[in-house]
Write a protein that holds these residues in place. Structure first.
Motif, mmCIF file in Angstrom:
data_model
loop_
_atom_site.group_PDB
_atom_site.id
_atom_site.type_symbol
_atom_site.label_atom_id
_atom_site.label_comp_id
_atom_site.label_asym_id
_atom_site.label_seq_id
_atom_site.Cartn_x
_atom_site.Cartn_y
_atom_site.Cartn_z
ATOM 1 N N ASN A 169 -6.560 17.287 62.208
ATOM 2 C CA ASN A 169 -6.238 15.976 62.811
ATOM 3 C C ASN A 169 -6.939 14.840 62.382
ATOM 4 O OD1 ASN A 169 -7.965 17.971 64.510
ATOM 5 N ND2 ASN A 169 -8.538 15.871 65.060
ATOM 6 N N SER A 170 -6.284 13.757 61.953
ATOM 7 C CA SER A 170 -6.910 12.645 61.551
ATOM 8 C C SER A 170 -6.240 11.241 62.288
ATOM 9 C CB SER A 170 -6.552 12.459 59.912
ATOM 10 O OG SER A 170 -7.073 13.552 59.252
ATOM 11 N N ILE A 171 -6.999 10.796 63.019
ATOM 12 C CA ILE A 171 -6.278 9.874 64.083
ATOM 13 C C ILE A 171 -6.214 8.458 63.382
ATOM 14 C CG2 ILE A 171 -8.695 9.166 64.822
ATOM 15 C CD1 ILE A 171 -7.340 8.881 67.545
ATOM 16 N N GLY A 172 -7.066 8.217 62.596
ATOM 17 C CA GLY A 172 -6.957 6.616 61.900
ATOM 18 C C GLY A 172 -5.907 6.729 60.542
ATOM 19 N N GLY A 173 -6.170 8.017 59.794
ATOM 20 C CA GLY A 173 -5.316 7.944 58.764
ATOM 21 C C GLY A 173 -5.956 9.071 57.779
ATOM 22 N N ALA A 174 -5.637 9.067 56.407
ATOM 23 C CA ALA A 174 -6.084 9.911 55.652
ATOM 24 C C ALA A 174 -6.399 9.382 54.255
ATOM 25 C CB ALA A 174 -5.295 11.226 55.542
ATOM 26 N N ILE A 175 -7.434 9.753 53.422
ATOM 27 C CA ILE A 175 -7.534 9.331 52.132
ATOM 28 C C ILE A 175 -7.654 10.946 51.143
ATOM 29 C CG2 ILE A 175 -9.409 8.313 50.480
ATOM 30 C CD1 ILE A 175 -10.109 6.648 52.775
ATOM 31 N N LYS A 176 -6.676 10.848 50.338
ATOM 32 C CA LYS A 176 -6.505 11.995 49.627
ATOM 33 C C LYS A 176 -6.593 11.894 48.184
ATOM 34 C CE LYS A 176 -3.488 14.731 51.368
ATOM 35 N NZ LYS A 176 -2.203 15.262 51.925
ATOM 36 N N LEU A 177 -7.638 12.273 47.465
ATOM 37 C CA LEU A 177 -7.959 12.488 46.202
ATOM 38 C C LEU A 177 -7.225 13.637 45.541
ATOM 39 C CD1 LEU A 177 -10.017 10.510 47.626
ATOM 40 C CD2 LEU A 177 -11.668 11.171 45.594
ATOM 41 N N PHE A 178 -6.603 13.344 44.278
ATOM 42 C CA PHE A 178 -5.961 14.672 43.608
ATOM 43 C C PHE A 178 -6.458 14.438 42.253
ATOM 44 C CE2 PHE A 178 -3.012 13.710 47.032
ATOM 45 C CZ PHE A 178 -2.679 14.722 47.586
ATOM 46 N N SER A 179 -7.032 15.543 41.926
ATOM 47 C CA SER A 179 -7.594 16.010 40.407
ATOM 48 C C SER A 179 -6.409 15.935 39.644
ATOM 49 C CB SER A 179 -8.437 17.037 40.350
ATOM 50 O OG SER A 179 -9.482 16.903 41.362
ATOM 51 N N ALA A 180 -6.622 15.586 38.153
ATOM 52 C CA ALA A 180 -5.738 16.080 36.942
ATOM 53 C C ALA A 180 -6.018 17.495 36.768
ATOM 54 C CB ALA A 180 -6.262 15.554 35.872
ATOM 55 N N LYS A 181 -4.595 18.132 36.991
ATOM 56 C CA LYS A 181 -4.365 19.533 36.937
ATOM 57 C C LYS A 181 -4.496 19.979 35.330
ATOM 58 C CE LYS A 181 -1.080 19.903 40.878
ATOM 59 N NZ LYS A 181 0.259 20.333 40.947
ATOM 60 N N PRO A 182 -5.069 21.214 35.194
ATOM 61 C CA PRO A 182 -4.975 21.638 33.712
ATOM 62 C C PRO A 182 -3.568 21.869 33.316
ATOM 63 C CG PRO A 182 -6.583 23.007 35.253
ATOM 64 C CD PRO A 182 -5.823 22.032 36.227
ATOM 65 N N THR A 183 -3.288 21.807 32.011
ATOM 66 C CA THR A 183 -1.979 21.718 31.484
ATOM 67 C C THR A 183 -2.157 22.356 30.032
ATOM 68 O OG1 THR A 183 -2.265 19.692 30.207
ATOM 69 C CG2 THR A 183 -1.427 19.545 32.304
ATOM 70 N N ALA A 184 -0.884 22.450 29.219
ATOM 71 C CA ALA A 184 -1.017 23.351 28.157
ATOM 72 C C ALA A 184 -1.404 22.437 27.039
ATOM 73 C CB ALA A 184 0.481 23.675 27.703
ATOM 74 N N GLU A 185 -1.818 21.298 27.172
ATOM 75 C CA GLU A 185 -2.217 20.308 26.084
ATOM 76 C C GLU A 185 -3.803 20.346 25.899
ATOM 77 O OE1 GLU A 185 -2.294 15.591 25.025
ATOM 78 O OE2 GLU A 185 -1.666 16.331 26.978
ATOM 79 N N ASP A 186 -4.208 20.617 24.843
ATOM 80 C CA ASP A 186 -5.516 20.378 24.186
ATOM 81 C C ASP A 186 -5.940 19.001 24.057
ATOM 82 O OD1 ASP A 186 -5.808 23.265 24.187
ATOM 83 O OD2 ASP A 186 -5.510 23.455 22.119
ATOM 84 N N SER A 187 -6.930 18.452 24.997
ATOM 85 C CA SER A 187 -7.278 17.215 24.968
ATOM 86 C C SER A 187 -8.424 16.749 25.642
ATOM 87 C CB SER A 187 -6.040 16.276 25.798
ATOM 88 O OG SER A 187 -5.922 16.772 26.956
ATOM 89 N N GLY A 188 -9.194 15.745 25.550
ATOM 90 C CA GLY A 188 -10.328 15.390 26.062
ATOM 91 C C GLY A 188 -10.626 13.891 26.064
ATOM 92 N N THR A 189 -11.643 13.480 26.630
ATOM 93 C CA THR A 189 -12.015 12.023 26.880
ATOM 94 C C THR A 189 -13.605 12.125 27.027
ATOM 95 O OG1 THR A 189 -9.765 11.671 27.956
ATOM 96 C CG2 THR A 189 -11.862 10.071 28.136
#
Length: 805
Positions: A169-189
């Motif tokens: 229960n969140s009376i005022g609202g919600a803040i939702k963070l979503f991480s980048a999901k692992p994928t089939a691509e080899d990559s990096g930063t």
């Protein structure tokens, strides 16, 4: 109340008229509206229209413009372009959202408010008013909530009660963070930033394909920066002062013993994803974070010489005389220093499993465990006064387990449905050593209130919920949801001498030892919403929903009666909202408008008088009071506008404007004091929330330099906050306000032709605006004559280099 309701109805009526005006062609387009919306999205990709963001606020993937909720959705690219690296910065662009990192008295925590509803006290006995989620996992306390925006895909800020949605229960609202999901691509930063006050940020992420259907992702961050408020040795800087305070022998020649407001944070997150086909998607994630820094950058903002030995302890704009020092006295056999630092260590693991049971039914199971440990010290009066003083040492441990199950399905094109359940179990142990010398006559050691606490706090929550989304006509959608929640809390009080012996004091704090306070409650929340797509460009919606913030027990009683009688009930909210979501001019202009009215009941407030808890007549209680109770009602109403524009390729504008107003309609005089009492913190007719106005504006243009020369993108942002009340100082009938402010940021970014190398120069607080945060620590002003606030960060610059692989 009637006047306010009329204003709200007029606002909703105006919105309906606008919807009709924008949707003149609705009858001809209604039958094809869903298909037309998809076609418009595809066309946007071809014509350079505004990029659509997919959100999951209603347990399923939906385009932002198809979701009948007030949502601010920000993707990773926009976060980067705005220089935003931690969650507290998001409030600058989200309407009616306030995220404030807390001062030194509350450790590593953040006060979170949406539409004037939230929570500021970090104590785990109290519930957050706004839900914080990372990858659908609920964060149950304010401690540890100042999260780094590490390797995110997007952030969703949901305004209004989420009583039938999300994990808790969140009376005022919600803040939702979503991480980048692992994928089939080899990559990096890899990213490196260097800037003002020896700022050094290191960030990196990597994505790997381990095998067919098996992927991994890892990301890490390290941030370090010197503080910006000088902690000054008062005796060194003021030799021969009238209080006889001398400088410490180890103090440097410049009299500065520390820098408050440091950054020293590191974190890592790793995810493993198994996704062999469209029926199975399983992500297991682990994370670890560590923080070791000086306390928040506080300065004294009020000092009453009559209570501080005739001395004004105000030091300066970026300066404090807070000493964290206590002389010998009472149980303190020798003088000592309380730490001026905050140390936080936290980790967690989670599993998010989605199974396709059939073409129309899928099961989602979200399991999580979190644990943290925090140590921080306080200087309660924030001054070097040796006897008008208070200090604390705090050691908080916390563990949390949660399990959520959702079963999603659909019935042809007529309905989608979700049923589910949620359970969590949590335990905190709050160890504290308090040395309070400001509530007794100066220099009477036998009356000092000095005690040690080691309090276990247990809590659990169970809920069952269901939502159905119906499509009775091609352009009409009706949503209904219900949720049943049952909660339990128990708090065991430990009050001993510092050596663990029996505490004997005139206040009766020692009698608390071994006492247990309990809270049990349950609640049904519901939501009804209808939305109508007048055309592919215009969606209108109306919603009525409820929410609550759980009840609990008083965490800081001074007597056994305050503990036993200090249980309080949930505060509740019934919210009415109407809005429009539009994509105009071939999706190059997006206007989203919302209007709301909140009926807010049984609001949990700090009490000014514990007489009813202690068994005395109002105003006759001889004991101090730091209790919480259901002491008021009020109403709030407002409007919010968000604008996104992409007039030509490379040119982007985003803006927001929000207004909110409302009044206290009931205040319990037995708990807060009569309206004529000058010491009462709030009175009937006072604004229930401020500021009334917030706004933001951002503009950028990507100029192509041709070929391998890449591009240059200048960006400018400004965020405006209207004047904000801080309540009244003790003895003053006048409300105090922080003045309005506008904070500007600028950034210039060069990218190479392949878009895999960038160099950025940013300046935050471009015009070096001086301001203090709205939440001040004034709990002991009546005794010690001082209050303090966290001062905002001065102008800062940074140079950032990023390389993608």
């Amino acid at each position: 109340m009637a006047k306010t309701s009329t204003q709200s109805l007029r606002l909703l009526a105006a919105g309906s008229v606008l919807a009709l005006a924008l949707g003149q062609a609705a009858p001809a387009l209604a039958q094809a509206a869903p298909q037309s919306a998809q076609a418009a999205d595809d066309a946007a990709a071809d014509t350079g229209g505004i990029k659509e963001i997919v959100v999951t606020a209603q347990f399923r993937s939906q385009k932002l413009q198809d979701t009948p909720l007030s949502i601010t959705a920000i993707d990773a690219s926009l976060l980067a372009s705005r220089n935003q690296t931690d969650i507290s910065q998001i409030a600058a662009q989200a309407p009616n959202v306030q995220l404030t990192p807390q001062g030194g008295a509350f450790g590593s925590s953040m006060a979170v408010y949406i539409r004037g509803i939230g929570q500021y006290d970090f104590n785990p006995a109290y519930e957050p008013g706004v839900g914080l989620y990372v990858d659908d996992v609920y964060y149950a306390t304010l401690t540890g909530s100042v999260l780094d925006l590490l390797d995110l895909d997007r952030v969703e800020v949901l305004r209004g009660p989420q009583g039938t949605l999300t994990g808790r229960n969140s009376i005022g609202g919600a803040i939702k963070l979503f991480s980048a999901k692992p994928t089939a691509e080899d990559s990096g930063t890899v990213e490196v930033a260097y800037g003002s006050r020896q700022r050094l940020d290191l960030r990196g992420s990597a994505n790997f394909k381990l095998g067919e259907g098996l992927y991994a992702r890892v990301a890490g961050v390290f941030k370090k920066q010197d503080g910006y408020v000088d902690q000054v040795d008062y005796g060194c800087a003021n030799p021969g002062n009238k209080l006889g305070i001398t400088g410490n022998a180890s103090t440097p020649a410049n009299c500065v013993v520390g820098k408050l407001g440091e950054k020293n944070y590191s974190g890592v997150r790793a995810s493993l994803r198994y996704n062999p086909n469209d029926k199975i998607d399983w992500i297991v994630t682990g994370d670890y974070s560590y923080e070791n820094r000086t306390n928040a950058a506080g300065v004294i903002t009020a000092s009453d010489p009559a209570k501080t030995g005739g001395v004004d302890f105000t030091c300066g704009r970026f300066c404090t005389y807070a000493s964290y020092y206590m002389p010998a006295g009472g149980q303190a056999g020798q003088a000592y220093y309380s730490p001026n630092t905050t140390k936080f260590t936290g980790w967690g693991v989670s599993s998010n499993l989605t199974l396709g049971l059939s073409d129309s039914v899928k099961l989602q199971a979200i399991t999580a465990y979190r644990k943290y440990h925090e140590i921080f010290g306080t200087d309660d009066d924030y001054s070097p006064a040796p006897l008008v003083a208070g200090a604390g040492f705090n050691d908080l441990t916390f563990r949390f387990f949660s399990q959520e199950l959702r079963l999603n399905g659909k019935i042809g094109n007529f309905a989608e449905w979700t049923v589910g359940g949620f359970y969590n179990d949590q335990k905190s142990v709050y160890f504290t050593r308090q040395d309070i010398r400001y509530i007794v006559p100066i220099g009477v050691p036998s009356l000092f209130l000095q005690f040690q606490g080691n309090d276990p706090i247990k809590a659990n929550s169970k809920a069952a919920f269901g939502t159905v989304i119906l499509h009775p006509a091609p352009a009409l959608t009706v949503t209904a949801g219900v949720r049943y929640t049952k909660e339990h809390k128990d708090y065991t009080f430990s009050r001993t001498q510092w050596d663990g012996g029996v505490l004997k004091d005139i206040f009766g704090v020692g009698a608390l030892d071994g006492s247990v306070a309990n809270y049990d409650g349950h609640r049904v929340d519901w939501r009804i919403s209808a939305d109508y797509r007048f055309s592919p460009e215009v969606l209108a919606y109306a919603t009525v929903s409820t929410g609550f913030k759980g009840g609990g027990v008083t965490a800081r009683p001074f007597t056994k009666n305050q503990a036993v009688n200090g249980t309080f009930n949930p505060e509740t909210l019934t919210a009415f909202e109407g809005g429009l979501k539009t994509d105009l001019l071939d999706r190059r202009l997006r206007l989203n408008l919302a209007g709301f009215y909140n009926d807010y009941k049984n609001i949990q407030l700090p009490l000014a008088d514990c007489a009813t808890l202690d068994g005395f007549a109002p105003g006759k209680d001889p004991f101090p009071c730091a209790a919480i109770g259901n002491a008021g009602d009020g109403h709030m109403y407002g409007a919010e506008l968000e604008i996104t524009a992409h007039p030509v390729e490379g040119f982007d504008i985003d803006a927001s404007l929000s207004w909110i107003d409302g009044k206290w309609t009931r205040l319990d005089p037995t708990k807060l004091g009569p309206a004529t009492n000058p010491n009462a913190g709030i009175k009937i007719g006072d604004p229930i929330t401020t500021p009334k106005w917030r706004g933001s504006f951002g503009i950028q243009y990507r100029a192509e330099l041709g070929g391998e020369n890449g591009s240059v993108t200048p960006r400018f942002d400004v965020a405006y906050i209207g004047k904000q009340t801080q309540g009244r100082l003790a003895g003053s009938p006048v409300l105090d306000f922080n003045p309005s402010r506008a904070i500007a940021n600028a950034r210039l970014t060069w990218k190479n032709g392949k878009d895999d190398l960038s160099v950025s120069l940013e300046v935050q607080n471009l015009f070096d605006k001086y301001y203090v945060q709205p939440l001040r620590f004034a709990a002991l002003y009546a005794f010690a004559g001082t209050s303090y606030s966290t001062v905002g960060r001065p102008r800062e610059w940074a140079l950032t280099v990023q390389k993608k692989f």
